[in-house]
Design an enzyme around this catalytic site. Structure first.
Site, short mmCIF file in Angstrom:
data_model
loop_
_atom_site.label_atom_id
_atom_site.label_comp_id
_atom_site.label_asym_id
_atom_site.label_seq_id
_atom_site.Cartn_x
_atom_site.Cartn_y
_atom_site.Cartn_z
N ASN A 171 4.17 -4.72 -8.85
CA ASN A 171 2.86 -4.34 -8.28
C ASN A 171 2.52 -2.88 -8.60
O ASN A 171 1.57 -2.33 -8.04
CB ASN A 171 2.86 -4.56 -6.76
N HIS A 194 4.57 -0.26 -8.05
CA HIS A 194 5.18 0.77 -7.19
C HIS A 194 6.18 1.62 -7.96
O HIS A 194 6.77 1.17 -8.94
CB HIS A 194 5.78 0.16 -5.90
N GLU A 215 4.44 1.76 -2.27
CA GLU A 215 3.67 0.54 -2.54
C GLU A 215 2.19 0.89 -2.79
O GLU A 215 1.75 1.98 -2.45
CB GLU A 215 3.77 -0.39 -1.33
#
Ligand code: GLP
Length: 245
Positions: A149, A151, A156
């Site tokens: 994603n 990160h 995050e």
């Protein structure tokens, strides 16, 4: 050669083994140049499957070519929270298994956020972690992986570019990506401690490693907009960052 679309320099290798060997030799050169000046070399280290071959190569350089880690100070990026230090899934265990148990680093030079910091004092411990990095002279070279994603560390999507070391809620996607270490999604911690994005960006040099199924997210981080929704895109704003893929 830098591609017109790339906003971060990218070095492409035929295999993870060759990419890892390149980064290991960069680290070795830095450690030795610092040692020659009687200086410490401060490394920021990452976990996950991506840097395993890099650590294997550093261990080989130590065992076969005499690379010493006596002048090396390390700061790891992250740790699950809460977790016992010696749990098989802890990043403390990971780092000792893959690197620290096999080299001559002084254990007091190893820093890893603790999954056992008491909840009520956690802000103080996180602030002390950032302060310890500064006291050590800052990170000379930060190694990063990238989550599916986008990160970095456990920052995050949505993490502020001004963030410091702190507790973070793990994305469901991250928990699912790491379930292989836990066998059961319910057992994957929901929280982690991560060095913040602002602390990562203070590193003098950054190398992000990515292989496997990371092509799409790497392309977005390297060629797309800089956005807190894709934390690795912030690296476009660093003046000495390379992606090794
Ligand atoms: C993990 C770590 C990150 C790592 C990323 C990718 O959860 N916290 O530091 O870069 O996720 O992991 P992997 O290398 O296994 O794909």
């Amino acid at each position: 050669m830098i591609d017109a679309f790339e906003k971060v320099p990218v070095q492409i290798f035929p295999s993870p083994k060759e990419g890892s060997a390149f980064v290991a030799s960069e680290i070795a050169t830095l450690i030795k140049s610092k040692a020659a000046k009687n200086e410490t070399c401060v490394l920021g280290l990452a976990t996950g499957s991506t840097p395993i071959k890099l650590y294997q190569e550093l261990v080989r350089l130590h065992k076969e070519e005499g690379l010493s880690f006596k002048n090396v100070v390390t700061f790891n990026l992250d740790e699950y929270f809460p977790i016992e230090q010696d749990a098989p899934q802890s990043y403390w265990s990971f780092m000792h298994k893959h690197l620290f148990n096999h080299i001559d680093i002084d254990p007091k030079n190893i820093h890893i956020p603790s999954g056992k910091w008491p909840k009520e004092d956690i802000k103080k411990h996180c602030a002390e972690y950032d302060a310890a990095i500064i006291k050590a002279g800052g990170i000379d070279l930060q190694i990063l992986g990238i989550g599916g994603n986008g990160h970095i560390g456990f920052n995050e999507p949505g993490s502020s570019f001004h963030s410091k070391t702190r507790v973070i809620h793990l994305d469901q996607l991250t928990r699912m990506a790491n379930v292989y270490e836990w066998h059961d999604l319910n057992k994957v911690p929901k929280l982690a401690i991560t060095v913040g994005i602002s602390s990562i960006m203070k590193a003098k040099k950054i190398v992000l490693l990515a292989w496997g199924n990371k092509a799409d997210i790497v392309a977005k981080a390297v060629e797309g907009d800089v956005t807190e929704q894709l934390p690795a895109s912030v690296l476009q704003n660093h003046d000495d960052c390379t992606f090794v893929i």
